[in-house]
Design a protein around this motif. Structure first.
Motif, PDB file in Angstrom:
ATOM      1  N   TRP A   1      11.389  30.187   3.762  1.00  0.00           N
ATOM      2  CA  TRP A   1      10.671  30.591   2.558  1.00  0.00           C
ATOM      3  C   TRP A   1       9.432  31.416   2.877  1.00  0.00           C
ATOM      4  O   TRP A   1       8.934  32.159   2.014  1.00  0.00           O
TER       5      TRP A   1
ATOM      6  N   LYS B   1      10.079  23.927   7.368  1.00  0.00           N
ATOM      7  CA  LYS B   1      11.018  25.023   7.159  1.00  0.00           C
ATOM      8  C   LYS B   1      10.294  26.363   7.262  1.00  0.00           C
ATOM      9  O   LYS B   1       9.111  26.481   6.925  1.00  0.00           O
TER      10      LYS B   1
ATOM     11  N   PRO C   1      11.752  24.541  -1.535  1.00  0.00           N
ATOM     12  CA  PRO C   1      12.114  24.294  -0.131  1.00  0.00           C
ATOM     13  C   PRO C   1      11.897  22.827   0.221  1.00  0.00           C
ATOM     14  O   PRO C   1      10.809  22.280   0.006  1.00  0.00           O
TER      15      PRO C   1
ATOM     16  N   PRO D   1       8.802  21.733   3.154  1.00  0.00           N
ATOM     17  CA  PRO D   1       8.366  23.111   3.433  1.00  0.00           C
ATOM     18  C   PRO D   1       7.519  23.245   4.684  1.00  0.00           C
ATOM     19  O   PRO D   1       7.493  24.307   5.309  1.00  0.00           O
TER      20      PRO D   1
ATOM     21  N   THR E   1       3.430  22.124  -3.994  1.00  0.00           N
ATOM     22  CA  THR E   1       4.623  22.490  -3.235  1.00  0.00           C
ATOM     23  C   THR E   1       4.995  23.933  -3.558  1.00  0.00           C
ATOM     24  O   THR E   1       5.019  24.317  -4.732  1.00  0.00           O
TER      25      THR E   1
END
Length: 355
Positions: free
Chosen positions: A284, A281, A275, A278, A335
């Motif tokens: 996910w 976002k 992603p 992340p 990540t």
């Protein structure tokens, strides 16, 4: 063992009514173009001679035609939008649309009614198409900027409507101008009206199709992502399919289904997706537990399982290294990685059923 259920489009309030939207745009533009065609030819039939009377009458009829187009477009669009956004103010949407679409159409047409043109030459078709597309993009952006106020505060990204409207009106205006310049001076009145109606219907359908496909980005994925998704679903996918796939995921909290294009690396374990940003976002986070999704691969939707992996997973270093090697990017340790596998059943996989 839990059986994975095929994900299908969600059936819940708030799904954009694409078919209805295309239909109302087609009808509205058919009405508008019919009125415009009538406005363009009525002075000649009523007055019969050129002169100030014909010019004044033509100007008044064009203004009325533009207002009819604006009211039809705003009124019918608001009906479809109300199905998507129940709190939308229909009167406000109609007024905003009339202010730009109706009055703008009329203002742009008035000079042609007040001037006498004796040069029968026409510019090259390429110049007409390019000019019409440019005019449509500009007018569409202006209309979108005004109409976007009607979406505040009902959607997360109302101002995306500016770009959507510009994209949609560029081909629409091209069709309108090509259709408007088709009738010759020897065409009779009914034939001119029929031509205008047909042109408006086709132009409106294109307007509805382009803007309708992108409208859900007002409250979801960006317009750019939706354009990429459309390409991945089209015959042009071969350009992108080696680096991108389309994921179809349903949110655990809202139940809304959404699609997004993602970059991937293929490994023996499955597809690895990282992603981007992340921390900003949310998609996910729906995959913290193994969940059923669908993946568009090489033009075909396939059932799959997706799960987020972190550094506690033994496979994490190997999969992260595979992604780094594929894309030559410095993905930071820690990540989150999304592993997508295409096994039809897995122990402990959460089923995502159609509503």
């Amino acid at each position: 063992m839990t059986r994975l259920t095929k994900v299908s489009p969600a059936k819940h309030p708030g799904v954009f009514p694409l078919g209805r939207w295309i239909a109302v745009c087609a009808v509205a533009e058919a009405i508008g173009m019919s009125a415009a065609a009538a406005a363009a030819r009525t002075p000649d039939f009523v007055v019969g001679v050129a002169g100030s009377a014909s010019g004044i009458l033509g100007m008044l009829l064009v203004v009325c035609g533009g207002l009819i187009e604006g009211v039809a477009l705003g009124g019918l669009q608001s009906i479809a939008l109300k199905r998507w956004l129940p709190r939308l103010s229909r009167p406000r949407w109609i007024v905003l649309t009339v202010l730009v679409a109706g009055l703008g159409w009329a203002a742009a047409s008035v000079p042609s009614q007040l001037s006498s043109v004796t040069d029968d030459s026409t510019p090259p078709i390429v110049l007409i198409v390019v000019g019409a597309a440019a005019l449509g993009a500009v007018m569409g952006a202006v209309l979108g900027a005004v109409q976007a106020g009607g979406f505040v505060p009902l959607v997360s990204h109302p101002w995306r409507w500016i770009g959507i409207s510009a994209l949609a009106w560029a081909p629409t205006m091209t069709i309108i101008i090509l259709g408007a310049t088709t009738p010759g001076p020897d065409w009779n009145y009914p034939l001119v009206i029929m031509s205008g109606t047909a042109t408006g219907a086709v132009a409106g359908a294109v307007l509805g199709l382009v803007s309708g496909l992108l409208a859900p980005s007002l409250d979801g994925q960006s317009t750019a992502n939706r354009l990429v998704a459309l390409l991945l679903s089209s015959p042009a996918r071969t350009v992108l399919s080696k680096s991108l796939v389309l994921l179809r995921i349903r949110g655990h909290v809202t139940g809304n289904q959404f699609e997004l294009p993602v970059q991937f690396a293929r490994t023996s374990d499955g597809l690895i997706v990282v992603p981007g940003h992340p921390e900003r976002k949310k998609w996910w986070r729906n995959l913290r537990r193994p969940s059923a999704i669908e993946v568009l691969v090489d033009g075909a939707w396939q059932l799959a399982t997706a799960v987020v992996l972190d550094t506690s997973e033994a496979r994490y270093p190997t999969l992260l290294a595979a992604y780094r090697q594929r894309w030559h990017v410095p993905v930071a340790e820690g990540t989150p990685l999304v592993l997508v596998t295409f096994e039809h059943t897995q122990p402990g996989v959460e089923s995502v059923a159609a509503e």
